[in-house]
Scaffold this motif. Structure first.
Motif, mmCIF file in Angstrom:
data_model
loop_
_atom_site.group_PDB
_atom_site.id
_atom_site.type_symbol
_atom_site.label_atom_id
_atom_site.label_comp_id
_atom_site.label_asym_id
_atom_site.label_seq_id
_atom_site.Cartn_x
_atom_site.Cartn_y
_atom_site.Cartn_z
ATOM 1 N N ALA A 1 33.853 50.252 46.831
ATOM 2 C CA ALA A 1 34.644 49.170 47.257
ATOM 3 C C ALA A 1 33.764 48.001 47.709
ATOM 4 N N PRO A 2 32.747 48.452 48.621
ATOM 5 C CA PRO A 2 31.675 47.240 49.032
ATOM 6 C C PRO A 2 31.028 46.654 47.879
ATOM 7 N N TRP B 1 33.495 44.337 46.200
ATOM 8 C CA TRP B 1 33.576 43.149 47.063
ATOM 9 C C TRP B 1 32.356 42.015 46.786
ATOM 10 N N ILE C 1 32.894 40.155 43.582
ATOM 11 C CA ILE C 1 33.869 39.132 43.904
ATOM 12 C C ILE C 1 33.512 37.940 44.510
ATOM 13 N N ALA C 2 32.727 38.325 45.893
ATOM 14 C CA ALA C 2 32.359 37.260 46.715
ATOM 15 C C ALA C 2 31.277 36.475 46.004
ATOM 16 N N ILE D 1 34.620 32.678 51.153
ATOM 17 C CA ILE D 1 34.160 34.152 51.329
ATOM 18 C C ILE D 1 34.973 34.530 52.852
ATOM 19 N N PRO E 1 41.466 37.270 53.076
ATOM 20 C CA PRO E 1 40.367 37.160 52.045
ATOM 21 C C PRO E 1 40.776 36.998 50.484
ATOM 22 N N LEU F 1 40.694 38.186 46.847
ATOM 23 C CA LEU F 1 40.582 39.788 46.151
ATOM 24 C C LEU F 1 40.425 39.542 44.621
#
Length: 269
Positions: free
Chosen positions: A19-20, A23, A26-27, A35, A40, A42
């Motif tokens: 997951a990190p 993310w 995506i960020a 951000i 947030p 997704l």
């Protein structure tokens, strides 16, 4: 039932670990404002190329990538040769003080890197190597853990094979490079990954000996992106993503050898 429970538990653990990174990907496609927005985002945005362009044009991140690749590659190649040579000597040769010398190497593994930071800095100042590649490469060639790993792995090489090569007239260099190292490919792969990661992610020491932005490695360059009053987190996370990709690719290609290399020598026949 137990099998399904374990499968679900493993899947949950994998999801938590991935997951990190998802993310992070995506960020990299969003601006700083997006951000930190609530709720947030997704889904990917459209700011990736702007973040990438700013990273390379405003902060010389291309030079940081070049420096990290060169320093990490050269350190890894030379480090593998030196550590494997030392491990071979400790495992296959008998000489006075061998146990004491190896004990000193093991004891040095207990020292935190901060202890040697000031002495290394003074040595580099005296040699005139500040802000140069030798300052980054030379102190990381004889790694105590690498010597220990190769020594343990070298025990798996049969002594009879080495003695037979000597009887046939082979020299020590030919035996080492032509017979021993080809047998040790899993251990060498594990050592290469270990050395590459250590150099690629090193931050405190390069920060100490580097002076100009064009000499920065990736960790130092990423730290320089954090401003006093404001930080462009879009560019910062894009740089972080670029720093993770080469390491991830390297591990995916060498993961079997890495695991096999770490296990080599752990079980005596």
């Amino acid at each position: 039932m137990t099998s399904r429970f374990l499968t679900g538990l493993i899947a949950l653990g994998a999801l938590i670990m991935v997951a990190p990174f998802v993310w992070l990907v995506i960020a990299t496609t969003h601006t700083t404002g997006d951000i930190f927005s609530t709720p947030p985002h997704l889904l990917p945005g459209s700011a990736f190329w702007d973040n990438l362009r700013g990273l390379f044009t405003e902060h010389q991140f291309g030079a940081a990538i070049r420096n990290s690749v060169l320093v990490s590659t050269i350190s890894t190649v030379l480090g593998v040769i030196i550590c494997s040579s030392a491990g071979y000597a400790f495992a296959k040769f008998t000489f006075r003080g061998r146990g004491l010398l190896f004990g000193v190497i093991l004891a040095s593994m207990t020292l935190p890197s901060q202890v040697t930071l000031v002495p290394l800095f003074k040595i580099m100042v005296s040699a005139g190597w500040l802000n140069t590649y030798p300052a980054l490469i030379l102190p990381n060639l004889a790694v105590p853990f690498g010597i220990f790993l190769m020594r343990q792995s070298m025990y798996a090489v049969p002594d009879e094979l080495i003695h037979a090569a000597r009887v046939d007239g082979a020299g020590e260099l030919r035996i080492f490079f032509g017979i021993v190292l080809p047998v040790m490919k899993p251990a060498l792969s594990a050592l290469a990954i270990f050395l590459f990661l250590g150099q690629w992610n090193d931050f405190v020491y390069p920060l100490t000996v580097l002076r100009t932005q064009d000499a920065y490695t990736i960790p130092v360059a990423l730290a320089s992106l954090q401003g006093v009053s404001s930080t462009d987190y879009g560019q910062l996370l894009t740089g972080t993503f670029l720093s993770v990709v080469p390491v991830l690719i390297l591990f995916l290609f060498l993961q079997r050898q890495f695991v096999a290399g770490l296990l080599a020598g752990s079980v005596k026949q």
